[in-house]
Design an enzyme around this catalytic site. Structure first.
Site, PDB file in Angstrom:
ATOM      1  N   ASN A 180       4.240 -31.663  -5.605  1.00 36.03           N
ATOM      2  CA  ASN A 180       3.236 -31.042  -6.465  1.00 36.03           C
ATOM      3  C   ASN A 180       3.654 -29.679  -6.997  1.00 36.03           C
ATOM      4  O   ASN A 180       3.287 -29.305  -8.113  1.00 36.03           O
ATOM      5  CB  ASN A 180       1.922 -30.890  -5.683  1.00 36.03           C
ATOM      6  CG  ASN A 180       0.842 -30.178  -6.467  1.00 36.03           C
ATOM      7  OD1 ASN A 180       0.335 -30.701  -7.452  1.00 36.03           O
ATOM      8  ND2 ASN A 180       0.490 -28.971  -6.041  1.00 36.03           N
ATOM      9  N   ASP A 265       3.161 -25.157 -10.471  1.00 31.93           N
ATOM     10  CA  ASP A 265       2.654 -26.528 -10.462  1.00 31.93           C
ATOM     11  C   ASP A 265       3.509 -27.419 -11.355  1.00 31.93           C
ATOM     12  O   ASP A 265       3.556 -27.258 -12.573  1.00 31.93           O
ATOM     13  CB  ASP A 265       1.197 -26.559 -10.932  1.00 31.93           C
ATOM     14  CG  ASP A 265       0.509 -27.852 -10.566  1.00 31.93           C
ATOM     15  OD1 ASP A 265       0.306 -28.090  -9.365  1.00 31.93           O
ATOM     16  OD2 ASP A 265       0.182 -28.640 -11.485  1.00 31.93           O
ATOM     17  N   ASP A 296       2.736 -33.873   1.145  1.00 28.29           N
ATOM     18  CA  ASP A 296       1.750 -32.799   1.011  1.00 28.29           C
ATOM     19  C   ASP A 296       0.981 -32.929  -0.311  1.00 28.29           C
ATOM     20  O   ASP A 296       1.499 -33.440  -1.302  1.00 28.29           O
ATOM     21  CB  ASP A 296       2.495 -31.455   1.061  1.00 28.29           C
ATOM     22  CG  ASP A 296       1.569 -30.269   1.023  1.00 28.29           C
ATOM     23  OD1 ASP A 296       0.714 -30.166   1.911  1.00 28.29           O
ATOM     24  OD2 ASP A 296       1.707 -29.449   0.095  1.00 28.29           O
ATOM     25  N   HIS A 300      -3.537 -33.847  -5.483  1.00 26.85           N
ATOM     26  CA  HIS A 300      -3.352 -32.922  -6.595  1.00 26.85           C
ATOM     27  C   HIS A 300      -2.272 -33.409  -7.571  1.00 26.85           C
ATOM     28  O   HIS A 300      -1.857 -32.668  -8.464  1.00 26.85           O
ATOM     29  CB  HIS A 300      -3.024 -31.531  -6.060  1.00 26.85           C
ATOM     30  CG  HIS A 300      -4.085 -31.001  -5.142  1.00 26.85           C
ATOM     31  ND1 HIS A 300      -5.329 -30.620  -5.598  1.00 26.85           N
ATOM     32  CD2 HIS A 300      -4.106 -30.843  -3.797  1.00 26.85           C
ATOM     33  CE1 HIS A 300      -6.073 -30.226  -4.570  1.00 26.85           C
ATOM     34  NE2 HIS A 300      -5.353 -30.353  -3.468  1.00 26.85           N
ATOM     35  N   GLU A 330      -1.128 -36.715   2.490  1.00 30.86           N
ATOM     36  CA  GLU A 330      -2.238 -35.820   2.807  1.00 30.86           C
ATOM     37  C   GLU A 330      -3.210 -35.823   1.629  1.00 30.86           C
ATOM     38  O   GLU A 330      -2.903 -35.293   0.565  1.00 30.86           O
ATOM     39  CB  GLU A 330      -1.739 -34.391   3.058  1.00 30.86           C
ATOM     40  CG  GLU A 330      -2.871 -33.431   3.384  1.00 30.86           C
ATOM     41  CD  GLU A 330      -2.684 -32.033   2.790  1.00 30.86           C
ATOM     42  OE1 GLU A 330      -3.263 -31.086   3.341  1.00 30.86           O
ATOM     43  OE2 GLU A 330      -1.979 -31.897   1.778  1.00 30.86           O
TER      44      GLU A 330
END
Length: 593
Positions: A180, A265, A296, A300, A330
């Protein structure tokens, strides 16, 4: 008088090699007593070899290398001075590096093996930007180099040696990976001055919506000359491969397109980025031969990325001779409907079960309604499809972000005795080991660590700590403090977990069996379930008493002939049927023999 036979069993937790359960048989008038060894828990079984072992058979230990054990003091400062990966070492600060490393974990493999651990999941170990603002990358989530181990933790060679040593003990190693974002290197002209510092009056860059971007464009990104080539592979240095829309508030669309507290990002919708990320992690598999990935910040990143990434990684692992390579993500959400989207539509084999953690926290640590568990397990069908199953979920009680079981117990039940607090933690761990899913022990929980909250307050040192706010905590089940070494294999939580690991290994129904809720009583705080086996074996029956009083349960006729295999209970069979008595805060595992 009705004829009856009573069975009373207490399982004493101990080292895996010394686990025993003793069965006492009394006649009707109690005048004679015979003691026999219950062979169900006799000696440690041998796990399936790691390459052939499926994820359902594993027991995980989630460890933060920096806070575990310092095996090599020469790497405490990280890279040489002047490097982006230098510095941040201060064992007195809960925010800083404390010196733990990969060599340190390797030196404690016997401790983990005796605990019953078959898989080690480490927080990220790739090279980080060591210091961002007033923060320090002890956690490993600020990656700049996806090809090299962070020098605070060791070298590529020391990681390979560790993995070989773990595999020699039949223990798997899982990497924590990130797609991410990277470390905070990109700045914005509208928010930062030429030195990369926020302009006066600003502490963050307000998020620019997709609508705003379509009309006015993104922020204007730039990188300081000193960090223009900080990232590896090289393409990650180009701001064109990032969203550049400002900081997220973790809500709505900005949770997909915004920067996490300034972290850059990545534009994971770009086909070049998707291909680049797949190559990064294929290369890590080729070089290090890990047994799987924890991913992780999965929620997102948009689903199409995972639909490409996961199958490609699994296929490459197969080609590298790792047939049971496993991936779990996650997705920080307690809703099974939300979590399961990533295992079905998203093509991830598994996720961390935040729904399980949430329900167990409320029921075991807050003394909430036990039907919260019933409601959770009714939704298990969401996870089952052609390439994933509810038994492959990773279940846990706490972690490095939200806090520890000991903290939850101290917060919700501050006036309970130390003995009861310990019992509640032990009971919750038993529930995690014997219900569906793959159990994850968070490092230090087996030593009764409590922490003071979430984030850095839940990241105590296993090695002797110099952090005052850690060392003033009262641990569960121990008079020790974190100021001293905490690798005590005699701790009551350690010995209990070791015994649960052995029970789970010796009963495949606890690994693969379908779980069905059985008897539930809110008033008595009883929750029970079955774990089905093959057609040639009856289901195991597992019952938990979450109340502070002994409780008696009358079982249906289908449980006639069941006897206690592990736990603490009284089973009474009369002409009227079978009842079980569970002492306060206890459980029992029953089988038809």
């Amino acid at each position: 008088m009705k004829s009856r036979t009573t069975f009373y069993v207490i399982a004493f937790a101990g080292f895996a090699a010394c686990i025993g359960a003793w069965q006492v048989l009394l006649n009707t008038n109690g005048s004679q007593r015979t003691t026999v060894v219950n062979n169900t828990i006799k000696t440690p079984s041998t796990s399936t070899p790691y390459l052939q072992r499926s994820i359902e058979e594993d027991i995980f230990y989630f460890v933060m290398p920096d806070r575990f054990h310092n095996g090599d003091t020469t790497n405490d400062a990280g890279a040489p001075a002047g490097s982006i990966s230098h510095g941040g070492y201060d064992p007195t600060s809960k925010w800083a590096f404390h010196g733990g490393d990969i060599v340190g974990i390797q030196q404690k493999l016997s401790y983990l093996e005796d605990l019953g651990i078959t898989a080690i999941w480490m927080t990220p170990i790739l090279r980080n930007k060591a210091i961002q603002g007033d923060g320090v990358a002890h956690h490993g989530y600020w990656i700049v180099d996806f090809t090299e181990i962070d020098p605070h933790f060791g070298s590529n060679q020391s990681l390979k040696q560790f993995i070989r040593a773990a595999h020699q003990r039949n223990i798997k190693v899982f990497f924590d990976i990130i797609t991410n974002h990277t470390a905070d290197v990109i700045k914005y002209e509208e928010c930062h001055d030429s030195a990369g510092i926020h302009r006066e009056g600003l502490t963050r860059c307000a998020y620019r919506t997709l609508k705003n971007v379509a009309q006015n464009g993104t922020y204007s990104p730039f990188v300081l000359n000193s960090e223009s080539s900080a990232k590896s592979p090289e393409w990650l240095n180009d701001p064109a491969y990032y969203h550049n829309q400002g900081d997220t508030t973790f809500e709505g669309e900005n949770s997909l397109f915004g920067d996490f507290n300034g972290l850059d990002d990545i534009n994971t919708e770009d086909p070049f980025v998707v291909s680049g990320m797949v190559d990064i992690y294929k290369n890590l598999i080729t070089e290090f031969k890990p047994d799987g990935f924890r991913i992780d910040t999965v929620r997102h990143v948009q689903l199409p990325f995972w639909q490409t990434f996961s199958p490609a990684i699994l296929a490459h692992a197969q080609q590298q001779g790792i047939p049971n390579f496993h991936i779990f993500g996650e997705v920080y959400d307690p809703s099974p409907a939300a979590l399961s989207r990533y295992t079905t539509e998203g093509k991830l084999p598994s996720v961390l079960d935040f729904g399980f953690q949430d329900a167990v926290r409320h029921v075991f640590f807050d003394s909430d309604n036990v039907n919260k568990l019933t409601a959770l397990f009714k939704q298990d069908h969401f996870y089952n499809d052609d390439d994933s199953h509810v038994n492959q979920l990773l279940t846990f009680l706490g972690n490095h972000d939200m806090g520890r079981p000991g903290y939850f117990i101290n917060t919700s039940l501050p006036n309970k005795t130390r003995a009861e607090k310990l019992k509640r933690s032990i009971l919750a761990h038993a529930f995690m080991f014997f219900s569906r899913g793959v159990p994850v022990v968070y490092y230090g929980d087996e030593q009764g660590f409590t922490g003071d909250g979430y984030d850095v307050d839940a990241r105590e040192d296993m090695m002797p700590s110099a952090v005052d706010s850690y060392n003033d905590n009262t641990l569960l089940g121990s008079d020790a403090t974190t100021a001293k070494d905490n690798f005590n294999s005699g701790h009551p939580l350690y010995t209990a977990i070791a015994s649960y690991a052995e029970v789970r290994r010796q009963h495949p129904r606890l690994q693969f069996g379908e779980m069905k809720t059985a008897y539930v009583d809110d008033e008595k705080q009883i929750f029970s379930f079955t774990r089905s086996g093959s057609e040639h074996k009856p289901p195991l029956f597992v019952a938990f008493n979450l109340s502070n009083k002994a409780q008696t349960v009358t079982l249906d006729a289908i449980y006639d002939g069941y006897t206690l295999q592990f736990g603490e209970a009284v089973v009474e069979t009369t002409t009227d049927g079978t009842t079980i008595m569970l002492p306060a805060l206890s459980f029992g595992i029953f089988d038809k023999t």
